[in-house]
Design a protein around this motif. Structure first.
Motif, mmCIF file in Angstrom:
data_model
loop_
_atom_site.group_PDB
_atom_site.id
_atom_site.type_symbol
_atom_site.label_atom_id
_atom_site.label_comp_id
_atom_site.label_asym_id
_atom_site.label_seq_id
_atom_site.Cartn_x
_atom_site.Cartn_y
_atom_site.Cartn_z
ATOM 1 N N SER A 1 -5.185 1.861 63.417
ATOM 2 C CA SER A 1 -5.782 3.132 62.988
ATOM 3 C C SER A 1 -4.923 4.342 63.343
ATOM 4 C CB SER A 1 -7.169 3.288 63.610
ATOM 5 O OG SER A 1 -8.034 2.261 63.165
ATOM 6 N N VAL A 2 -4.350 4.372 64.541
ATOM 7 C CA VAL A 2 -3.532 5.514 64.951
ATOM 8 C C VAL A 2 -2.267 5.598 64.100
ATOM 9 C CG1 VAL A 2 -2.166 6.486 66.848
ATOM 10 C CG2 VAL A 2 -4.461 5.577 67.290
ATOM 11 N N ASN A 3 -1.646 4.459 63.856
ATOM 12 C CA ASN A 3 -0.452 4.397 63.013
ATOM 13 C C ASN A 3 -0.728 4.986 61.633
ATOM 14 O OD1 ASN A 3 2.207 3.392 62.158
ATOM 15 N ND2 ASN A 3 1.087 1.773 61.098
ATOM 16 N N VAL A 4 -1.849 4.607 61.034
ATOM 17 C CA VAL A 4 -2.204 5.101 59.703
ATOM 18 C C VAL A 4 -2.544 6.583 59.740
ATOM 19 C CG1 VAL A 4 -3.972 4.933 57.894
ATOM 20 C CG2 VAL A 4 -2.883 2.855 58.778
ATOM 21 N N ALA A 5 -3.284 7.017 60.773
ATOM 22 C CA ALA A 5 -3.645 8.433 60.872
ATOM 23 C C ALA A 5 -2.413 9.319 61.029
ATOM 24 C CB ALA A 5 -4.600 8.649 62.041
ATOM 25 N N GLN A 6 -1.422 8.865 61.775
ATOM 26 C CA GLN A 6 -0.192 9.649 61.922
ATOM 27 C C GLN A 6 0.503 9.819 60.576
ATOM 28 O OE1 GLN A 6 1.501 7.108 64.890
ATOM 29 N NE2 GLN A 6 1.087 8.540 66.564
ATOM 30 N N LYS A 7 0.461 8.785 59.747
ATOM 31 C CA LYS A 7 1.126 8.859 58.446
ATOM 32 C C LYS A 7 0.330 9.684 57.441
ATOM 33 C CE LYS A 7 3.596 4.504 59.032
ATOM 34 N NZ LYS A 7 3.912 3.169 58.479
ATOM 35 N N LEU A 8 -1.002 9.631 57.531
ATOM 36 C CA LEU A 8 -1.831 10.347 56.578
ATOM 37 C C LEU A 8 -2.099 11.790 56.985
ATOM 38 C CD1 LEU A 8 -4.552 7.697 55.642
ATOM 39 C CD2 LEU A 8 -2.431 8.221 54.440
ATOM 40 N N TYR A 9 -2.243 12.060 58.284
ATOM 41 C CA TYR A 9 -2.668 13.389 58.755
ATOM 42 C C TYR A 9 -1.632 14.097 59.618
ATOM 43 C CZ TYR A 9 -7.154 11.640 57.165
ATOM 44 O OH TYR A 9 -8.160 11.108 56.401
ATOM 45 N N GLY A 10 -0.767 13.338 60.299
ATOM 46 C CA GLY A 10 0.275 13.940 61.122
ATOM 47 C C GLY A 10 -0.271 14.715 62.305
ATOM 48 N N TYR A 11 0.542 15.654 62.805
ATOM 49 C CA TYR A 11 0.226 16.469 63.977
ATOM 50 C C TYR A 11 0.112 17.935 63.561
ATOM 51 C CZ TYR A 11 1.321 12.430 66.873
ATOM 52 O OH TYR A 11 1.322 11.189 67.448
ATOM 53 N N ALA B 1 -8.950 8.906 64.919
ATOM 54 C CA ALA B 1 -8.395 7.549 65.008
ATOM 55 C C ALA B 1 -8.281 7.096 66.460
ATOM 56 C CB ALA B 1 -7.031 7.498 64.332
ATOM 57 N N ILE B 2 -7.795 7.979 67.333
ATOM 58 C CA ILE B 2 -7.690 7.602 68.747
ATOM 59 C C ILE B 2 -9.085 7.394 69.327
ATOM 60 C CG2 ILE B 2 -6.852 8.284 71.025
ATOM 61 C CD1 ILE B 2 -4.659 9.899 69.650
ATOM 62 N N GLY B 3 -10.038 8.213 68.892
ATOM 63 C CA GLY B 3 -11.409 8.030 69.348
ATOM 64 C C GLY B 3 -11.983 6.697 68.933
ATOM 65 N N HIS B 4 -11.655 6.264 67.730
ATOM 66 C CA HIS B 4 -12.134 4.957 67.268
ATOM 67 C C HIS B 4 -11.526 3.836 68.105
ATOM 68 C CE1 HIS B 4 -14.047 2.417 64.205
ATOM 69 N NE2 HIS B 4 -13.030 1.605 64.396
ATOM 70 N N ILE B 5 -10.235 3.930 68.377
ATOM 71 C CA ILE B 5 -9.582 2.944 69.234
ATOM 72 C C ILE B 5 -10.201 2.972 70.631
ATOM 73 C CG2 ILE B 5 -7.399 2.317 70.350
ATOM 74 C CD1 ILE B 5 -7.492 1.712 67.328
ATOM 75 N N ASP B 6 -10.493 4.166 71.119
ATOM 76 C CA ASP B 6 -11.098 4.303 72.443
ATOM 77 C C ASP B 6 -12.432 3.564 72.509
ATOM 78 O OD1 ASP B 6 -10.939 5.913 75.112
ATOM 79 O OD2 ASP B 6 -12.982 6.244 74.383
ATOM 80 N N ALA B 7 -13.223 3.672 71.433
ATOM 81 C CA ALA B 7 -14.513 2.974 71.407
ATOM 82 C C ALA B 7 -14.317 1.463 71.442
ATOM 83 C CB ALA B 7 -15.297 3.391 70.164
ATOM 84 N N LEU B 8 -13.297 0.972 70.753
ATOM 85 C CA LEU B 8 -13.024 -0.470 70.776
ATOM 86 C C LEU B 8 -12.594 -0.910 72.176
ATOM 87 C CD1 LEU B 8 -11.143 -1.010 67.379
ATOM 88 C CD2 LEU B 8 -13.580 -1.264 67.884
ATOM 89 N N LEU B 9 -11.732 -0.124 72.807
ATOM 90 C CA LEU B 9 -11.320 -0.457 74.177
ATOM 91 C C LEU B 9 -12.528 -0.455 75.109
ATOM 92 C CD1 LEU B 9 -8.054 1.667 74.382
ATOM 93 C CD2 LEU B 9 -8.191 -0.823 74.367
ATOM 94 N N GLY B 10 -13.418 0.518 74.913
ATOM 95 C CA GLY B 10 -14.633 0.553 75.721
ATOM 96 C C GLY B 10 -15.492 -0.683 75.526
ATOM 97 N N SER B 11 -15.540 -1.186 74.283
ATOM 98 C CA SER B 11 -16.326 -2.402 74.036
ATOM 99 C C SER B 11 -15.703 -3.619 74.708
ATOM 100 C CB SER B 11 -16.464 -2.643 72.527
ATOM 101 O OG SER B 11 -15.233 -3.040 71.934
ATOM 102 N N PHE B 12 -14.359 -3.663 74.784
ATOM 103 C CA PHE B 12 -13.702 -4.776 75.487
ATOM 104 C C PHE B 12 -14.045 -4.746 76.976
ATOM 105 C CE2 PHE B 12 -9.951 -4.388 72.273
ATOM 106 C CZ PHE B 12 -10.737 -4.966 71.286
ATOM 107 N N VAL B 13 -13.929 -3.565 77.574
ATOM 108 C CA VAL B 13 -14.202 -3.440 79.011
ATOM 109 C C VAL B 13 -15.666 -3.758 79.309
ATOM 110 C CG1 VAL B 13 -14.274 -1.832 80.954
ATOM 111 C CG2 VAL B 13 -12.323 -1.804 79.383
ATOM 112 N N ALA B 14 -16.580 -3.267 78.459
ATOM 113 C CA ALA B 14 -18.005 -3.539 78.664
ATOM 114 C C ALA B 14 -18.291 -5.030 78.575
ATOM 115 C CB ALA B 14 -18.829 -2.766 77.633
ATOM 116 N N GLU B 15 -17.628 -5.717 77.641
ATOM 117 C CA GLU B 15 -17.879 -7.158 77.492
ATOM 118 C C GLU B 15 -17.286 -7.939 78.658
ATOM 119 O OE1 GLU B 15 -20.023 -9.954 75.255
ATOM 120 O OE2 GLU B 15 -19.902 -7.755 75.210
ATOM 121 N N LEU B 16 -16.131 -7.498 79.139
ATOM 122 C CA LEU B 16 -15.565 -8.119 80.338
ATOM 123 C C LEU B 16 -16.512 -7.947 81.520
ATOM 124 C CD1 LEU B 16 -11.838 -6.976 79.984
ATOM 125 C CD2 LEU B 16 -12.645 -9.352 79.906
ATOM 126 N N ASP B 17 -17.096 -6.765 81.639
ATOM 127 C CA ASP B 17 -18.077 -6.532 82.707
ATOM 128 C C ASP B 17 -19.285 -7.437 82.534
ATOM 129 O OD1 ASP B 17 -16.879 -4.615 84.351
ATOM 130 O OD2 ASP B 17 -17.469 -2.964 83.041
#
Length: 545
Positions: free
Chosen positions: A286-296, A310-326
């Motif tokens: 998602s971040v790779n695509v957002a950089q190409k479509l929207y830039g800085y 996009a980074i927020g979406h990735i952050d939510a996925l990382l949060g779901s991994f940590v929550a499931e590990l817990d």
């Protein structure tokens, strides 16, 4: 695609309905004194060190901020160059640069191989390991078309699969050889590359094609809405998924579900019991695509709404991994590594300049008619010639047109040999490397993308690297001295209690574990072994190429 795991383990986990933690314990044959029993490696393609810092500062309650509080943030980490997905991934899992792995790009050239369908009557072949190799197997699964693969005259003209092309082993092979269980998820079937030369490094391999309509992700979707509520921007030439941030996020969700299933002690599809992998992870786009479509927003790297989303979406996925590990009582026994195969540039939107690669082709052909064998372009360019004697003639012609072609430097001869094996000795090394000027992308002028990777610029190589575990002593720190993403591979082996020099590239290039990782006294044997490996990496003779 997936690899079956041992039948006895399947029966054990299923018959006794073991929890994820119990199934993981039953499966793990790794050293009991290891700092952790599991490593989750997440490549957020495109994520720069600065992106991570800005996001954490703006979102102090985010999953990334919580991981940073439990870990070490290597703020001056760089991936290998050219900073393409294949060499970037291999840096993370082999500990080697292209000089050791023999892989310079996902679209390259090998003077010793034969073209597809040539019956090996001639040598010199384009080696293209991307979605162009896909075919339907007749049962709704995307597989690689062997008829499109290059051939190896030295081995009975056999097709060369991506994993065959890799010259050194992977961390997945090392973990599996030690009795561990492995899993990986990535974006194309060609990423079976990660299996390593054995072809069997990953027990559970999931490679949904991002360039296709995987599992109906695009069915029934209306025109996607951008982060500001308007119609989402798409580049002029896109795949159905990567032309849309919303669809790319949905695609990443599919891959994230596979990781959740694995944490829960299931296969990636969730349809059978399995060990929780000792080494597992995925690539997120998602971040790779957002950089190409929207830039800085500006030269300082301020995030646009699309990129922040996009980074927020990735952050939510990382949060779901940590929550499931817990939830599975595995968090304390899992090292989480968040990094990137590559960045994207230019960050500064004012510097963006697109130059059609056809102009490079014309300049090369005028200097040496008929000698261009392969030109690979993005945020830089790699050039292979049919006759090496034309190299300096082509280099001089490119340098003479440096202003109009956006060239900062042309590496050939001795300067090239200082960075890579000489093309006179290695069949895969480009004859010339073109370093583009800052902001120059070799693409059609009407191509809508605002950034690209594959070059030698800091925007391509300066990536995020966050290593987190509740067991780490002195967590919450930043390390500012230079490190390489090649150091991730020996580090993850050391964390699992395995010798880093089990990796051939670590021995070839002397790759050290990441500095400043301090495990508690309870893991003193593993820490001592890690320190010994970092200080005394055994030398090895270079592989014959």
């Amino acid at each position: 695609m997936s690899r079956s795991f041992p039948a006895r383990l399947t029966a054990l986990c299923a018959a006794f309905a073991l929890s994820a933690a119990a199934c993981a314990s039953a499966a793990a044959a790794l050293p009991s004194h290891a700092p952790v029993q599991h490593v989750l490696l997440v490549s957020v393609d495109g994520l720069h060190a600065n992106d991570l810092a800005r996001y954490v500062a703006a979102h102090p309650a985010s999953a990334l901020a919580q991981l940073a509080a439990q870990g070490i943030d290597y703020t001056n980490a760089h991936t290998v160059s050219p900073a393409d997905s294949f060499p970037g991934l291999l840096a993370l899992v082999t500990g080697g640069t292209p000089a050791a792995t023999g892989v310079y790009y996902d679209d390259s050239y090998d003077r010793a191989l034969a073209p597809p369908g040539s019956a090996c009557r001639r040598t010199g072949a384009r080696v293209r390991f991307d979605e162009s190799l896909d075919k339907d197997d007749g049962h709704g699964h995307t597989v690689l078309d062997a008829a499109k693969l290059p051939r190896d005259p030295r081995h009975g003209c056999a097709p060369v699969y991506p994993h065959d092309y890799l010259r050194v082993n992977t961390a997945f092979e090392a973990v599996r050889d030690a009795g561990g269980y492995t899993a990986w998820t990535d974006k194309h079937p060609t990423y079976e590359l990660i299996e390593g030369p054995s072809g069997h490094g990953v027990d559970d391999l999931f490679l949904p094609e991002i360039g296709g309509n995987y599992e109906g992700l695009n069915k029934g979707l209306s025109t996607p809405r951008g982060p500001t509520g308007g119609p989402e921007r798409a580049s002029a030439q896109t795949h159905e998924i990567t032309g849309s941030l919303a669809r790319t996020e949905a695609y990443d969700d599919t891959k994230a579900r596979a990781v959740i299933n694995e944490i829960d002690g299931r296969t990636h599809a969730g349809d059978a019991a399995a060990a929780v992998p000792n080494l597992f992870g995925l690539n997120l786009q998602s971040v790779n695509v957002a950089q190409k479509l929207y830039g800085y927003r500006d030269a300082e790297g301020a995030l646009t709404p699309g990129l922040d989303d996009a980074i927020g979406h990735i952050d939510a996925l990382l949060g779901s991994f940590v929550a499931e590990l817990d939830r599975q009582h595995l968090r304390d026994d899992t090292l989480v590594i968040v990094t990137a195969k590559h960045g994207n540039g230019p960050i500064d939107p004012a510097r963006l300049r697109k130059i059609d690669e056809a102009r490079l082709v014309r300049a090369i052909d005028q200097a040496a008619p008929g000698q261009l064998a392969q030109l690979t372009t993005d945020h830089g360019a790699l050039v292979w010639l049919r006759d090496a004697r034309a190299t300096e003639r082509v280099a001089a012609a490119l340098r003479a047109r440096s202003d109009t072609l956006g060239i900062a430097d042309v590496l050939s001869g001795e300067p090239l040999a200082l960075r890579f094996p000489s093309p006179e000795r290695d069949s895969r090394t480009p004859d010339l490397v073109i370093v583009s000027r800052d902001g120059v992308i070799y693409a059609r002028p009407n191509d809508g993308k605002l950034a690209e990777h594959g070059g030698f610029h800091d925007d391509d190589t300066h990536v995020a690297l966050l290593v987190a575990s509740p067991k780490l002593a002195g967590a919450g720190r930043s390390v500012s001295w230079p490190v390489s993403t090649t150091q991730v591979a020996p580090t993850l082996l050391a964390a699992l209690g395995l010798p880093p020099d089990a990796l051939q590239a670590v021995r070839l290039e002397g790759t050290a574990v990441l500095p400043d990782l301090d495990w508690p006294a309870a893991n003193a044997p593993a820490r001592a072994a890690q320190a010994a490996q970092a200080l005394h990496v055994a030398p090895a003779a270079p592989a014959a190429h």
